[in-house]
Design a protein around this motif. Structure first.
Motif, PDB file in Angstrom:
ATOM      1  N   CYS A   6       0.849  -1.195   0.000  1.00  0.00           N
ATOM      2  CA  CYS A   6       0.000   0.000   0.000  1.00  0.00           C
ATOM      3  C   CYS A   6       0.882   1.242   0.000  1.00  0.00           C
ATOM      4  O   CYS A   6       1.734   1.402   0.874  1.00  0.00           O
ATOM      5  CB  CYS A   6      -0.900  -0.028   1.238  1.00  0.00           C
ATOM      6  SG  CYS A   6      -1.829   1.500   1.498  1.00  0.00           S
ATOM      7  N   VAL A   8       0.876   5.303   0.364  1.00  0.00           N
ATOM      8  CA  VAL A   8       0.087   6.438   0.834  1.00  0.00           C
ATOM      9  C   VAL A   8       1.062   7.538   1.231  1.00  0.00           C
ATOM     10  O   VAL A   8       2.131   7.266   1.790  1.00  0.00           O
ATOM     11  CB  VAL A   8      -0.829   6.022   2.010  1.00  0.00           C
ATOM     12  CG1 VAL A   8      -0.034   5.571   3.226  1.00  0.00           C
ATOM     13  CG2 VAL A   8      -1.810   7.135   2.367  1.00  0.00           C
ATOM     14  N   TYR A  11       1.436   8.549   6.840  1.00  0.00           N
ATOM     15  CA  TYR A  11       0.908   7.441   7.642  1.00  0.00           C
ATOM     16  C   TYR A  11       1.317   7.638   9.099  1.00  0.00           C
ATOM     17  O   TYR A  11       2.000   8.610   9.460  1.00  0.00           O
ATOM     18  CB  TYR A  11       1.442   6.107   7.090  1.00  0.00           C
ATOM     19  CG  TYR A  11       0.747   4.887   7.631  1.00  0.00           C
ATOM     20  CD1 TYR A  11      -0.612   4.702   7.430  1.00  0.00           C
ATOM     21  CD2 TYR A  11       1.450   3.918   8.343  1.00  0.00           C
ATOM     22  CE1 TYR A  11      -1.264   3.572   7.918  1.00  0.00           C
ATOM     23  CE2 TYR A  11       0.815   2.788   8.830  1.00  0.00           C
ATOM     24  CZ  TYR A  11      -0.545   2.630   8.616  1.00  0.00           C
ATOM     25  OH  TYR A  11      -1.179   1.523   9.110  1.00  0.00           O
ATOM     26  N   ALA A  20      -7.259   9.915   4.419  1.00  0.00           N
ATOM     27  CA  ALA A  20      -6.555   8.808   3.764  1.00  0.00           C
ATOM     28  C   ALA A  20      -5.694   8.046   4.757  1.00  0.00           C
ATOM     29  O   ALA A  20      -5.643   6.810   4.744  1.00  0.00           O
ATOM     30  CB  ALA A  20      -5.707   9.331   2.608  1.00  0.00           C
ATOM     31  N   VAL A  24      -6.292   4.035   5.711  1.00  0.00           N
ATOM     32  CA  VAL A  24      -5.272   3.003   5.551  1.00  0.00           C
ATOM     33  C   VAL A  24      -4.961   2.345   6.893  1.00  0.00           C
ATOM     34  O   VAL A  24      -4.815   1.120   6.984  1.00  0.00           O
ATOM     35  CB  VAL A  24      -4.001   3.596   4.914  1.00  0.00           C
ATOM     36  CG1 VAL A  24      -2.865   2.583   4.930  1.00  0.00           C
ATOM     37  CG2 VAL A  24      -4.294   4.045   3.488  1.00  0.00           C
ATOM     38  N   THR A  41       5.457   4.842   2.737  1.00  0.00           N
ATOM     39  CA  THR A  41       4.977   6.188   2.998  1.00  0.00           C
ATOM     40  C   THR A  41       6.127   7.146   3.243  1.00  0.00           C
ATOM     41  O   THR A  41       7.297   6.741   3.308  1.00  0.00           O
ATOM     42  CB  THR A  41       4.029   6.162   4.218  1.00  0.00           C
ATOM     43  OG1 THR A  41       3.402   7.432   4.379  1.00  0.00           O
ATOM     44  CG2 THR A  41       4.790   5.817   5.502  1.00  0.00           C
ATOM     45  N   ASN A  93      -3.530   5.263  -2.926  1.00  0.00           N
ATOM     46  CA  ASN A  93      -4.556   6.036  -2.227  1.00  0.00           C
ATOM     47  C   ASN A  93      -4.704   7.454  -2.755  1.00  0.00           C
ATOM     48  O   ASN A  93      -4.921   8.400  -1.999  1.00  0.00           O
ATOM     49  CB  ASN A  93      -4.241   6.037  -0.739  1.00  0.00           C
ATOM     50  CG  ASN A  93      -4.509   4.689  -0.121  1.00  0.00           C
ATOM     51  OD1 ASN A  93      -5.611   4.403   0.341  1.00  0.00           O
ATOM     52  ND2 ASN A  93      -3.507   3.819  -0.143  1.00  0.00           N
ATOM     53  N   SER A  94      -4.576   7.575  -4.060  1.00  0.00           N
ATOM     54  CA  SER A  94      -4.803   8.840  -4.753  1.00  0.00           C
ATOM     55  C   SER A  94      -4.789   8.553  -6.243  1.00  0.00           C
ATOM     56  O   SER A  94      -4.207   7.560  -6.686  1.00  0.00           O
ATOM     57  CB  SER A  94      -3.703   9.856  -4.405  1.00  0.00           C
ATOM     58  OG  SER A  94      -3.796  11.017  -5.220  1.00  0.00           O
ATOM     59  N   SER A 101       1.348   7.802  -6.518  1.00  0.00           N
ATOM     60  CA  SER A 101       0.323   7.168  -7.343  1.00  0.00           C
ATOM     61  C   SER A 101       0.703   7.154  -8.827  1.00  0.00           C
ATOM     62  O   SER A 101       0.927   6.094  -9.408  1.00  0.00           O
ATOM     63  CB  SER A 101      -1.026   7.864  -7.159  1.00  0.00           C
ATOM     64  OG  SER A 101      -2.031   7.206  -7.899  1.00  0.00           O
ATOM     65  N   ARG A 123     -10.110   8.403  -2.986  1.00  0.00           N
ATOM     66  CA  ARG A 123     -10.304   9.130  -1.726  1.00  0.00           C
ATOM     67  C   ARG A 123     -11.013  10.469  -1.914  1.00  0.00           C
ATOM     68  O   ARG A 123     -10.591  11.501  -1.408  1.00  0.00           O
ATOM     69  CB  ARG A 123      -8.968   9.352  -1.021  1.00  0.00           C
ATOM     70  CG  ARG A 123      -8.200   8.073  -0.689  1.00  0.00           C
ATOM     71  CD  ARG A 123      -8.906   7.245   0.332  1.00  0.00           C
ATOM     72  NE  ARG A 123      -8.250   5.951   0.578  1.00  0.00           N
ATOM     73  CZ  ARG A 123      -8.856   4.903   1.109  1.00  0.00           C
ATOM     74  NH1 ARG A 123     -10.137   4.971   1.438  1.00  0.00           N
ATOM     75  NH2 ARG A 123      -8.208   3.783   1.316  1.00  0.00           N
TER      76      ARG A 123
END
Length: 383
Positions: A6, A8, A11, A20, A24, A41, A93-94, A101, A123
């Motif tokens: 993942c 992001v 975080y 977001a 997560v 992250t 997550n975008s 992303s 999101r």
């Protein structure tokens, strides 16, 4: 066991990035028994110039039962993660975020995706309100994506049916595989007697706004509404500044408020304090331009604090359940009228509203959310 990587932008242990990050973190907790859920992250929180303490830069750190890799040289380290990727799923997550992303999607496509499935959770980026911000840049990028093949065969994670419609409307044929899996809110437990220190007579009426200070969150609209009210109001604003120019505009508006309205900018609020802070206010006011879920709305309701929000979130029909209001942004007077109504309520009626807020929920529960998310991540769409 199946593995998810993942990506992001921010975080844990950060707390300034908002929804977001919370989505997560809750997802990592939700799926810890079903798959290996690794997070890549940034090594620092939003706006910070230094890294988190006690992390292993470039290596893997255990955080709440998941492995987290904090990166400082973002593009180089993300490229390393992508080129070495042997996971079943790359979960992003975008849609518009370049580093976490767009960059990994392009890299993985150039490398060859192999067995790795790409799942993107926008999101809330495709809500009508969100798309009005930096509109021409977003329009150009969406047109490019529609013409090139990079975003073919992507799975899109929508948090609600409403967000699924936004994705389909914006991306057209690119959005051929949309999966709806409701986010879950797992707020920390607040202490007993959460409203024992709250003046239920609402003199003055304590209203809070908890979010990033950015145009999408629409703080200036909240100030415009409060400029219309006659009740005595204390408006406390919590959240990191994401846009200095916008923050200056809001600060200027705050100076010109009528004498019955006092505005306090209180800065960022650590997540562990959010529930108690919400419980200590009479109303949570959040006229956002668009949320795919809205964790802070869920947290306010769980804290027993009624909410006043725009109709650009999944939290709808709040008045029907006695938990607050959700209105169109087209008419500021309906928001100011609701504030006047809360201010003038009898104490017994107001406490009844707090009880309704505590019992209002969105969705079908944690087990259903887990099952839907596993389908989103791992199952192939039926022909």
């Amino acid at each position: 066991m199946r593995r998810v990587i993942c990506l992001v932008s921010h975080y844990l242990p950060g707390y300034k990035a908002g929804g977001a990050l919370r989505s997560v973190a809750n997802l990592a907790r939700l799926l810890r028994e079903q798959c290996v859920f690794d997070v890549v992250t940034s090594d620092r929180d939003v706006g910070d110039s230094v890294s988190y303490e006690s992390i292993n830069p470039g290596g893997w750190t255990s955080v709440n039962g998941s492995r987290v890799r904090y990166v400082s040289r973002r593009f180089r380290e993300i490229a390393d993660v992508v080129y070495r990727c042997d996971a079943d799923v790359l979960y992003l997550n975008s849609f518009f975020g370049f580093c976490f992303s767009i960059f990994p999607v392009v890299l993985l496509t150039l490398r060859g995706r192999g067995r790795t499935r790409i799942v993107i959770a926008p999101r809330g980026e495709f809500s009508e309100g969100a798309l009005t911000l930096k509109k021409w840049k977003k329009d150009i990028f969406i047109r490019i994506c529609r013409r090139c093949g990079v975003y073919r065969n992507i799975v899109w994670h929508a948090s609600t049916e409403l967000e699924a419609l936004d994705i389909r409307r914006t991306l057209g044929p690119l959005a051929s595989d949309i999966r709806v899996a409701l986010d879950v809110s797992l707020p920390p437990q607040r202490t007993e007697g959460g409203i024992s220190f709250l003046n239920v007579d609402r003199l003055p009426l304590k209203i809070c706004f908890i979010s990033r200070i950015s145009r999408k969150k629409n703080l200036h609209y909240a100030l415009q509404v409060l400029n219309r009210v006659t009740a005595n109001v204390v408006f406390n604003v919590y959240g990191p500044c994401e846009d200095e120019v916008y923050m200056a505009e809001c600060a200027s508006m705050s100076v010109g408020m009528p004498p019955n309205v006092r505005v306090n900018y209180c800065g960022p609020l650590e997540y562990s304090l959010v529930s108690e802070m919400l419980a200590s206010h009479h109303l949570f006011f959040f006229p956002t331009l668009g949320e795919n879920f809205g964790h802070v709305i869920a947290e306010s309701l769980a804290a027993g604090t009624p909410v006043l929000v725009s109709d650009q979130t999944p939290w709808r029909n709040l008045n029907q359940y006695g938990a607050g209001w959700d209105f169109s942004l087209a008419d500021p007077s309906v928001f100011s009228d609701a504030i006047e109504r809360v201010s003038g309520m009898r104490a017994a009626d107001y406490l009844a509203m707090r009880r309704c807020a505590e019992t209002y929920t969105l969705g079908l529960g944690v087990d259903r959310a887990r099952d839907d998310m596993l389908i989103c991540l791992f199952e192939t769409m039926a022909a």
